[in-house]
Write an enzyme that holds these catalytic residues in place. Sequence first.
Site, PDB file in Angstrom:
ATOM      1  N   GLU A  89      -9.237   2.292  -5.780  1.00  0.00           N
ATOM      2  CA  GLU A  89      -7.917   2.386  -5.152  1.00  0.00           C
ATOM      3  C   GLU A  89      -7.189   3.683  -5.457  1.00  0.00           C
ATOM      4  O   GLU A  89      -6.411   4.151  -4.637  1.00  0.00           O
ATOM      5  CB  GLU A  89      -7.046   1.156  -5.439  1.00  0.00           C
ATOM      6  N   GLU A 137     -12.239  -5.820 -11.637  1.00  0.00           N
ATOM      7  CA  GLU A 137     -10.966  -5.121 -11.804  1.00  0.00           C
ATOM      8  C   GLU A 137     -11.196  -3.629 -12.094  1.00  0.00           C
ATOM      9  O   GLU A 137     -10.463  -2.779 -11.588  1.00  0.00           O
ATOM     10  CB  GLU A 137     -10.160  -5.805 -12.929  1.00  0.00           C
ATOM     11  N   ARG A 196       6.558   0.594  -2.687  1.00  0.00           N
ATOM     12  CA  ARG A 196       6.468  -0.300  -1.522  1.00  0.00           C
ATOM     13  C   ARG A 196       5.981   0.418  -0.269  1.00  0.00           C
ATOM     14  O   ARG A 196       5.741  -0.212   0.760  1.00  0.00           O
ATOM     15  CB  ARG A 196       7.838  -0.933  -1.233  1.00  0.00           C
ATOM     16  N   ASN A 241      12.802  -3.903   6.631  1.00  0.00           N
ATOM     17  CA  ASN A 241      11.487  -4.168   6.055  1.00  0.00           C
ATOM     18  C   ASN A 241      10.992  -5.452   6.688  1.00  0.00           C
ATOM     19  O   ASN A 241      11.694  -6.459   6.646  1.00  0.00           O
ATOM     20  CB  ASN A 241      11.637  -4.312   4.528  1.00  0.00           C
ATOM     21  N   GLY A 242       9.794  -5.412   7.297  1.00  0.00           N
ATOM     22  CA  GLY A 242       9.259  -6.609   7.933  1.00  0.00           C
ATOM     23  C   GLY A 242       8.731  -6.264   9.308  1.00  0.00           C
ATOM     24  O   GLY A 242       8.503  -5.087   9.627  1.00  0.00           O
ATOM     25  N   LYS A 300      -9.725  -0.647  -9.741  1.00  0.00           N
ATOM     26  CA  LYS A 300      -8.887   0.463 -10.226  1.00  0.00           C
ATOM     27  C   LYS A 300      -9.464   1.786  -9.748  1.00  0.00           C
ATOM     28  O   LYS A 300      -8.747   2.642  -9.244  1.00  0.00           O
ATOM     29  CB  LYS A 300      -8.828   0.493 -11.762  1.00  0.00           C
ATOM     30  N   LYS A 305       2.392  -1.370  -3.334  1.00  0.00           N
ATOM     31  CA  LYS A 305       2.308  -2.281  -4.471  1.00  0.00           C
ATOM     32  C   LYS A 305       2.571  -3.718  -4.071  1.00  0.00           C
ATOM     33  O   LYS A 305       1.984  -4.638  -4.603  1.00  0.00           O
ATOM     34  CB  LYS A 305       3.307  -1.849  -5.539  1.00  0.00           C
ATOM     35  N   CYS A 329       7.622  -1.511   2.979  1.00  0.00           N
ATOM     36  CA  CYS A 329       8.876  -0.753   3.012  1.00  0.00           C
ATOM     37  C   CYS A 329       9.846  -1.178   1.910  1.00  0.00           C
ATOM     38  O   CYS A 329       9.851  -2.327   1.485  1.00  0.00           O
ATOM     39  CB  CYS A 329       9.600  -0.894   4.341  1.00  0.00           C
ATOM     40  N   TRP A 354       6.409   2.098   4.912  1.00  0.00           N
ATOM     41  CA  TRP A 354       4.957   1.876   5.005  1.00  0.00           C
ATOM     42  C   TRP A 354       4.755   1.423   6.438  1.00  0.00           C
ATOM     43  O   TRP A 354       5.122   0.304   6.798  1.00  0.00           O
ATOM     44  CB  TRP A 354       4.549   0.802   4.002  1.00  0.00           C
ATOM     45  N   HIS A 358     -30.350  -8.790  -6.183  1.00  0.00           N
ATOM     46  CA  HIS A 358     -30.359  -9.430  -4.867  1.00  0.00           C
ATOM     47  C   HIS A 358     -29.713  -8.544  -3.809  1.00  0.00           C
ATOM     48  O   HIS A 358     -29.139  -9.036  -2.854  1.00  0.00           O
ATOM     49  CB  HIS A 358     -29.645 -10.793  -4.949  1.00  0.00           C
TER      50      HIS A 358
HETATM   51  C1  G6P Z   1      -1.314  -4.982  -3.723  1.00  0.00           C
HETATM   52  C2  G6P Z   1      -1.235  -4.077  -4.922  1.00  0.00           C
HETATM   53  C3  G6P Z   1      -2.132  -4.604  -6.041  1.00  0.00           C
HETATM   54  C4  G6P Z   1      -1.784  -6.043  -6.352  1.00  0.00           C
HETATM   55  C5  G6P Z   1      -1.816  -6.935  -5.110  1.00  0.00           C
HETATM   56  C6  G6P Z   1      -1.247  -8.311  -5.384  1.00  0.00           C
HETATM   57  O1  G6P Z   1      -2.581  -4.894  -3.163  1.00  0.00           O
HETATM   58  O2  G6P Z   1      -1.603  -2.758  -4.586  1.00  0.00           O
HETATM   59  O3  G6P Z   1      -1.968  -3.807  -7.204  1.00  0.00           O
HETATM   60  O4  G6P Z   1      -2.688  -6.535  -7.301  1.00  0.00           O
HETATM   61  O5  G6P Z   1      -1.030  -6.347  -4.080  1.00  0.00           O
HETATM   62  O6  G6P Z   1       0.111  -8.175  -5.723  1.00  0.00           O
HETATM   63  P1  G6P Z   1       0.962  -9.255  -6.505  1.00  0.00           P
HETATM   64  O7  G6P Z   1       2.329  -8.677  -6.583  1.00  0.00           O
HETATM   65  O8  G6P Z   1       0.905 -10.519  -5.688  1.00  0.00           O
HETATM   66  O9  G6P Z   1       0.320  -9.443  -7.837  1.00  0.00           O
END
Ligand code: G6P
Length: 611
Positions: free
Chosen positions: A491, A484, A28, A101-102, A488, A606, A2, A75, A507
């Site tokens: 997600e 990575e 968020r 938020n929380g 990408k 995020k 949030c 969220w 394996h």
């Molecule tokens: C979430 C985001 C990712 C990010 C991860 C860690 O999952 O969607 O994009 O890599 O959190 O976030 P941070 O702010 O700790 O790098």
Amino acid sequence: MCGIVGIALEMGEAAPILVEGLKRLEYRGYDSAGVAIVGERGVSVVKGVGTVDDLERRFGVSALSGGTGIGHTRWATHGGVTDVNAHPHTDCSDRVAVVHNGVIDNFAELRRALEGRGHVLRSDTDTEVIPHLVEEGLSSGLAPIQALARAVSMLEGSYAIAAVVSGRREIVVARRGSPLVLGIGEGGNMCASDVAAMLHFTNRYIPLEDGEVAEITPERVRIWTVGPRGEMTPVEREPREVDWTASMADKGPYDHFMLKEIYEQPSAIERTLSQAEVYSDRAVDLLLSTIDSGGRVVFAAAGTSYHASLVGKYLLARLAGIQAESYVASEFEDWAIPHLREGDLVFAISQSGETADVLIATRAARKLGARVLAMVNVPGSTLAREADEVLYMGAGPEVGVAATKTYTSQVAMLTHLTARLALRLGRGGNRAGEIADWLPEIPKIVEARLEEMDRLSKRYVGEVVSHHSVFFLGRGVNLATSLEGALKLKEISYIHAEGFPGGEYKHGPLALISRDTPAVAILPREERLRRLMVGNIMEVRARGAKVIVVKADGGEAPAEMEFPAAPEGLPEELTPIPFIVPLQLLAYRAAVALGRDPDKPRNLAKSVTVI
Ligand code: G6P
């Protein structure tokens, strides 16, 4: 997760500033949104399921009149995604409105007690108990800030809270465990979950600490710590300035923030490298003193930042001869804490500096006497404030949920740091020097190839979106690139994607390979690894799958499609930065081709501030 925002203005309308702030906080969470404005006729609340744009379309929020207001983008944690569960929540008389938020752990007991005292609660959320607790404080004659202080002394769990009260010009806020910063402006003051949400109004901020409350009036901001029974002790704290500008957090001419942020990488990496000049000496000192005293270096990070930590771990071993460890932050307590000792160094990497699992890991480590070196992007974030030493990445605000420019900035910072450490230790021979010499070329290398990589990703995207699964193969340092690249794609396009070490393929994963599972192979530069990867590519193609190769010029591999992403001669250790760029673009183009919103992938946020 949030996002929270609030503003109290001397003159003018709060709503347009709140809406602007909410748009910057949507990373968020974006399942619902809402605002509360204190106007002539009390508190007006509009809220509902959908994005901030949906809210604007449904209710014309920007037209609400009043100089004080709060806003929220949700969220969902407690209670489904419904209009009623959207924030703000109000008390029985609709005089108090609250955004949160929380997670309030003891909300069920509080709710029962409130209902026993005659309160009527309307939603399924944990948040709704807060306005009713504030209402009780106000009824007993307390000022809003006192009523909030008393309310939070009854709460267990994590929260950032902002509340407004009918007929009052101030916002009252509280924080424990969820981020909240106060913004100091001209003609008004703000609060928000992060500084980027206030840049259109001010770049001066004061971080609120856990256990504090604050009163934000149009004229000033006052902070107190709260005792166990709601007693308040004043705190003095000077504002700080962030060198981010509002335009850095705008989409500009791009269709999505993600595309803008991919294209910004050359300048972001350049800024990171100049930040590295400022911060890395102290970080190197900390690493050296750890190693000298027999301590270990242990990375903790989540998501994309974890992939950056793998590059860091590789480079520390390869260049500086230091055997580091790396853990996904959510596993840190179980895998790392049991053998962590005083004198060890936890190297925490987090774009936001707010990821709950990372904060839990570093706090547990500090209790054992370990020190914490943090790499963060967001100024004033919790991790930055709690760490012994901070490396600010300087990538600028990143709004797209999928991390792009902050990943390449993290890797650039780690490369700079490890090369410098190796040189100070007199290890790594010419290699460390060669890497230090090449590093400033990286922004130019990425810049020179961006358009071409994008053109190729548009050409190859058809192969990706016509299948349900894509496998990514990496070896050596580019194992991180394969992980990575797969993250990408999955997600933001929702296509199943997995990254694997090329040698591990036989394996298990090979059982899944068919003509319907294209693969992306990251071709190493070193001849031994290149040959091994060519073998993996042949095995995949023998089962009918098509292969896209990411490679440096001159690298030869038998594949249907290729991204020549780096010049010949670039040291292997530096390839993770240019090699991830085409995979970011491929994921972006796949999401767009499938009609997904790459900036707001479903179910994700995020900054993950809950565990
Ligand atoms: C979430 C985001 C990712 C990010 C991860 C860690 O999952 O969607 O994009 O890599 O959190 O976030 P941070 O702010 O700790 O790098």
